[in-house]
Design an enzyme around this catalytic site. Structure first.
Site, PDB file in Angstrom:
ATOM      1  N   GLU A 147      60.343  68.267  11.184  1.00 36.05           N
ATOM      2  CA  GLU A 147      59.510  67.416  10.457  1.00 36.05           C
ATOM      3  C   GLU A 147      58.040  67.693  10.526  1.00 36.05           C
ATOM      4  O   GLU A 147      57.390  67.669  11.600  1.00 36.05           O
ATOM      5  CB  GLU A 147      59.889  65.900  10.691  1.00 36.05           C
ATOM      6  CG  GLU A 147      58.880  65.100  10.060  1.00 36.05           C
ATOM      7  CD  GLU A 147      58.691  63.688  10.408  1.00 36.05           C
ATOM      8  OE1 GLU A 147      58.672  62.593   9.604  1.00 36.05           O
ATOM      9  OE2 GLU A 147      59.173  63.466  11.559  1.00 36.05           O
ATOM     10  N   ASP A 186      62.559  65.310  15.017  1.00 32.65           N
ATOM     11  CA  ASP A 186      61.578  64.350  14.570  1.00 32.65           C
ATOM     12  C   ASP A 186      60.215  64.736  15.083  1.00 32.65           C
ATOM     13  O   ASP A 186      60.059  65.673  15.860  1.00 32.65           O
ATOM     14  CB  ASP A 186      61.961  63.136  15.136  1.00 32.65           C
ATOM     15  CG  ASP A 186      61.062  62.015  14.819  1.00 32.65           C
ATOM     16  OD1 ASP A 186      60.962  61.836  13.463  1.00 32.65           O
ATOM     17  OD2 ASP A 186      60.326  61.549  15.582  1.00 32.65           O
TER      18      ASP A 186
END
Length: 645
Positions: A387, A358
């Site tokens: 990400e 993330d």
């Protein structure tokens, strides 16, 4: 004599009750006391033998443990160094694990002056397979992204846990917990496999003991514990094993940038620099006011920007992601080691097929390179996707392993997320097609692949848990949605599809609203009137889209041309776009047509592909098509052809 005999017998019984012999593979024995767990917390909870890196660092948390002297008596394991923290309630133990050490359990003894010794049993396990045998997801896979709380409720008994802060289930509340869990995913693996997916990426399943909105999983309060409202560690392991039996890899969603503000260590941080802006937080902990204390921005370009100011760099790297998520300081070497070991622990425990990291650009970028490097050193065939929410291919390319960056940075990261191409596809299909200006965006977007070291490792998607559903983005246009999905599944990329996209789930009511985007999958709860797993109650359009995607996915599953073939595309022509994937005798043809009225296209323009007079099969309709002089496109939409029978 009788008394002496009884004394000897009682001593033998006492010794047997306190000790047990572990027979090692070479015939030697290691004695370990009966398992004892006096210490409040030791992390990692266990470890494995046979790693390339022989060093392990244990975080030890216990009241006033810094006053204790630890020792280990186990052949092949030694304490190299003991580190005290700023808090007296922590120790960090550097262990060396000899390459010839054998698996087993042993005690770590913490000797205390004028107090009883504390003892904690630790286990070294055998690895189920070598690091080389952990094969990560790649361009041959199609990934199904799931928000677990909203997919299926397999065990209603774990819906509420009174020991955690958020104690209610409310399916009417878009930001409340709905009860979906690990067992719900496991129970639906047949559906996922039948659809044609070969990997699953559930959003985080670790404990989020937050007061509200704990369902999404990204505010972790324990990096080693499965959230009991999702299930148990054994159920998580079972999900992985049963998935593998069906050819489905498990990708774990991890977070190295931040934790939840209710994380167990926030009440007693081990070092003065464990989190970023720690003094500011601790000085205001009883009257925490985010607006007065934040020092953050989201200017991710500072990672690459040669002109970036120091204050902007610090605001992005050190600043908290949001008020409820403290920013971890990966420059603290103990924090860095903790996060790296945590990732490796989960890879081994769950037999993972990949990690999704993330908010990849937000942590310290040098740490992230070390983190990814440590993992890929142990697991050279593994994969990690980071990400990077950017529509600029230059920024996406920067983070991919072996990219030639001006500053010399190498991330060790195989895959990043292709928000750029996702945006190009949506804009291309939404825009007016005069002068082909719509489809040109898609064409020129793909032309940017020269920027990537390995385009096939980039992760492409129509939507995800943080953006409007693709059906919403495409204004409810089914033909455009089919064109978008077909393109994503044909490009030289690794594709990801969000749960519910196959049945036209949308957020028309409040576009972009996270709670609505993550709507319950119909049929995942007992009593649901509509069941998308069986098709009961779905509209004709929903069934058609589900069938369409299933056909494309299942063709893609066995298509070497799509997995690794050459890509050739032609500039858009009168509202059409032709893209080809070619490998040996397999040629896949993707034709996008934005014309509302029938149109005939001269196929001689595409003669270099070598399809003249060949018979191709329409992957969707199963009809044969002979590649002749022209093709009549009767309606707007997609045509998907293949030479493979």
């Amino acid at each position: 004599m009788k008394n002496i005999f009884l004394l000897i017998l009682s001593t033998m019984i006492l010794n047997l009750s306190c000790k047990k012999q572990v027979i090692l593979a070479n015939g030697e024995t290691n004695s370990v006391a009966v398992e004892t767990f006096d210490i409040e917390r030791i992390e990692p909870k266990n470890w494995w033998i046979g790693f390339k890196n022989s060093h392990l660092q244990l975080l030890v948390k216990h009241p006033n443990i810094s006053e204790a002297t630890p020792s280990i008596s186990y052949k092949g394991v030694s304490i190299e160094k003991v580190h005290k923290a700023d808090s007296p309630n922590y120790l960090f133990l550097d262990l060396n694990i000899d390459k010839n050490v054998l698996p087993g359990k042993f005690n770590i003894t913490f000797k205390q002056e004028n107090k009883n010794d504390l003892v904690h049993t630790f286990e070294l396990k055998s690895r189920e397979k070598s690091g080389e045998d952990f094969v990560g997801f790649n361009s041959s896979d199609a990934i199904y992204l799931i928000t677990p709380d909203r997919f299926a409720n397999g065990d209603t008994l774990n819906d509420i846990n009174t020991n955690l802060l958020e104690k209610t289930i409310d399916r009417e509340n878009d930001y409340g917990r709905h009860g979906g869990d690990i067992k719900g995913i496991t129970n639906r693996l047949d559906y996922i496999s039948d659809m044609g997916f070969t990997a699953i990426w559930p959003c985080p399943l670790l404990t989020n003991d937050m007061q509200e909105s704990s369902y999404h999983g990204y505010a972790m309060t324990d990096f080693y514990q499965v959230d009991p409202r999702f299930g148990t560690l054994d159920e998580y392991i079972e999900l992985s094993k049963k998935g593998q039996e069906k050819g489905i890899k498990l990708i774990m969603d991890q977070v190295a940038n931040h934790c939840g503000i209710k994380h167990w260590w926030m009440k007693d941080l081990p070092f003065k620099d464990w989190i970023n802006y720690q003094k500011n937080y601790e000085d205001n902990i009883d009257n925490w006011n985010w607006e007065k204390t934040k020092f953050s921005n989201h200017k991710r370009t500072v990672n690459q920007d040669t002109y970036a100011s120091e204050i902007d760099k610090k605001g992005m790297t050190d600043g908290w992601f949001v008020e409820s998520m403290p920013d971890l300081n990966q420059r603290n070497r103990f924090m860095a080691k903790y996060l790296i070991q945590n990732s490796i622990w989960w890879i081994e425990t769950l037999n993972l097929g990949g990690i999704r990291q993330d908010t990849y650009p937000y942590p310290d970028k040098n740490f992230m390179a070390n983190w990814a490097g440590a993992i890929m050193t142990e697991y050279p065939n593994f994969n990690i996707v980071g990400e990077e929410w950017s529509t600029n291919p230059l920024l996406i390319a920067y983070w991919q392993d072996e990219h030639k960056n001006k500053d010399g940075y190498d991330s060790n990261l195989r895959s990043t997320m292709d928000f750029a191409m996702q945006t190009n596809i949506v804009q291309a299909l939404n825009e007016d097609e005069s002068w082909d200006k719509g489809l040109v965006k898609m064409y020129e977007g793909l032309a940017n692949d020269f920027a990537y070291t390995k385009p096939e490792d980039i992760l492409i998607f129509p939507d995800n848990h943080d953006m409007s559903r693709v059906f919403t983005q495409l204004k409810g246009d089914i033909a455009n949605t089919k064109m978008a999905l077909s393109t994503i599944l044909t490009l030289p990329r690794t594709p990801q599809i969000y749960y519910g996209t196959e049945i036209l789930m949308n957020d028309f009511e409040k576009p972009g609203d996270h709670g609505l985007i993550r709507t319950d999958f119909p049929g995942g709860w007992k009593g649901d009137i509509v069941n998308a797993f069986t098709g009961d109650g779905l509209t004709g359009e929903q069934k058609d889209m589900q069938s369409f995607l299933k056909k494309v996915l299942n063709y893609r599953k066995d298509s070497k041309a799509i997995h690794e073939g050459k890509t050739i595309h032609f500039a858009p022509f009168i509202g059409t776009y032709f893209l080809f994937r070619v490998l040996d005798n397999e040629i896949v043809v993707l034709i996008l047509n934005k014309n509302e009225n029938p149109i005939t296209i001269d196929l001689k323009r595409y003669s270099e592909i070598g399809l003249d007079d060949k018979t191709l099969k329409n992957i969707i309709t199963d009809e044969d098509f002979i590649w002749g002089d022209n093709i009549e496109l009767k309606e707007k939409g997609v045509i998907f052809l293949s030479t493979k029978k």
